[in-house]
Design an enzyme around this catalytic site. Structure first.
Site: not given
Ligand code: BES
Ligand code: MN
Ligand code: ZN
Length: 465
Positions: A248, A255, A323, A325, A327
């Protein structure tokens, strides 16, 4: 691992692991044989290890004592802790004297299960690529009853949990969505499970726009997987659903620091482990294991803030943050689980930094739409020696993610992040579905290092009866 003996008369060559309570004396026969009163030397306080060399008085080299504190106060959670401590001292084959740990509330069967699982858990080391994994040292159990079945139960949990840790600790370049699929195929073969693999083409045909949106930024394909374990005759199916983001980056909402984000597939790895343990124990249940896996990266096709996505459920979502992502892939996986006919669902996901801020790596965030289902799970958590804490779902959280362009946004910011994410997911749960959502963002690993295998034991115990 096996049962070494049915009696206390032991003349083998393996070291002895001897659990000892503060309010109990060491077996007088041992003291007689050694020739001095080791009661004065052995530290019987909780979690203290004392090694006594037998200096030729026995056919084995040493007795490793593990202090358990007062026998009236011991809990299974403490036993696990002490057994992990002593396990780290085992460097050569040993026999565990199970009966010494038995108290009124914890019988020899439970002691054996706890020891074997703890020993296997403690033996796990993060695999260094290119180096061999050390073979586990053989440990046997001494007991005055048949505990072979308990050894096997402990092995099922221990190896299952370590299997999750191995998958999760593997770096993201070597644990891609395809590698998750390979693991699932191997598991399906080994245990004769039915496996459905939905690739990008199938996902497109179905309209699984959530997972596909996240996948746009990755050069590797996405997959939705359904493993089917059917040993429950005509019982209805439960489902366990896992987030499988193999890395991620945050996407265009990149991030600042993505250290530890290889662990964003811990939910998926846990699903595989849960299926493995259920199959190992031949549990009499029907369970689907559902995994949604993709990377969350950035390229010229990646999804963007304010994109509007139609999910598998037909509900539309405006992307507030790329970010958020987890869900987006989970909502499709939850819909798919219900399409398959599951009306009891547990999902686990490294979903929100907010949950980690609230509960650290100590408690897992627990959400549920059904009090009875939650209460049952809460009891299972206690019986399984795992920590979870209930956090709220509420429509007031949904008000915060109202959208002008879609049914709702996928997020809004940091405040209340864990409950907003969970309330978002609830929008994809039908009225007659009992659902528990576990946010393991804080507990799945220790600050970006070392997977823990958290919640696997509890979910297995919840599903198996
Ligand atoms: N995978 C992260 C959550 C996470 C954070 C797990 C830290 C482990 C440690 C998730 O996909 C994420 O990025 N969540 C965002 C949501 C936000 C954009 C609403 C977060 O928590 O910051
Ligand atoms: Mn994210
Ligand atoms: Zn994530």
């Amino acid at each position: 691992m096996r049962q070494a003996s049915y009696s206390f008369i032991y003349e083998g060559t393996q070291d002895i692991i001897y659990p000892i309570y503060e309010d109990r004396n060491i077996c007088p026969k041992v003291i007689e044989r050694l020739g001095y009163d080791i009661n004065l030397i052995v530290d019987k306080k909780f979690n203290q290890v004392t090694t006594i060399h037998t200096l030729g008085k026995y056919s084995y080299e040493k007795i490793i004592f593990i202090g358990l504190g007062r026998s009236t106060e011991i809990t299974t959670a403490q036993m696990r802790e002490a057994f992990i401590t002593v396990s780290k001292q085992i460097k050569q084959p040993a026999s565990f004297d199970a009966k010494r740990a038995v108290v009124e509330t914890i019988d020899i069967h439970k002691v054996t299960q706890l020891f074997i699982e703890s020993y296997i858990y403690a033996s796990y080391k993060e695999h260094v690529i290119g180096h061999d994994v050390n073979e586990m040292v053989e440990v046997n159990v001494m007991a005055n009853e048949n505990v072979q079945a308990d050894i096997e139960i402990g092995e099922a949990y221990g190896h299952g949990i370590n299997y999750e840790r191995t998958l999760a600790d593997t770096p993201a370049n070597l644990m891609t969505p395809k590698d998750i699929v390979k693991a699932a195929i191997q598991l399906a073969k080994e245990y004769d499970l039915e496996l459905t693999i939905l690739d990008n083409q199938k996902l497109t045909e179905m309209g699984a726009g959530g997972i596909l949106a996240v996948n746009q930024g990755s050069d590797l394909p996405a997959y939705m997987l359904a493993l089917k374990y059917n040993h429950g005759n005509n019982q209805s199916y439960s489902a366990v659903v896992g987030k499988g983001i193999t890395f991620d980056s945050g996407g265009y909402n990149i991030k600042g620091n993505s250290f530890g984000m290889k662990y964003d597939m811990c939910g998926a790895a846990s699903v595989l482990a849960i299926m493995k343990i259920l199959a190992d124990m031949k549990a009499n249940v029907n369970v689907y294991g559902i995994i949604a896996t993709t990377e969350n990266l950035i390229n010229g096709s990646a999804y963007k803030p304010q994109d509007v996505i139609t999910t598998l459920s037909k509900k539309t979502v405006e992307i507030f943050s790329t970010d958020a992502e987890g869900r987006m892939v989970l909502c499709d996986a939850l819909t798919y689980a219900q399409q398959l006919g599951a009306h009891q669902i547990i999902d686990l996901a490294t979903l929100t930094g907010a949950c980690e801020v609230a509960l650290a790596d100590v408690y897992t965030g627990v959400f549920s739409n059904d009090d009875d289902y939650f209460n049952k799970f809460n009891q299972v958590l206690k019986d399984s020696d795992e920590k979870g804490w209930k956090l709220p779902l509420d429509n007031a959280y949904l008000d915060k993610i109202k959208s002008n362009s879609a049914d709702f946004k996928n997020s809004i910011g940091r405040v209340g992040g864990a409950s907003i994410a969970a309330s978002f997911l609830q929008q994809f749960i039908e009225e007659d579905t009992k659902w528990i959502h576990l946010d393991i963002a804080g507990t799945a690993d220790h600050g970006g290092k070392a997977a823990t295998g958290v919640m696997i034991r509890s979910i297995v115990n919840m599903l198996k009866d």
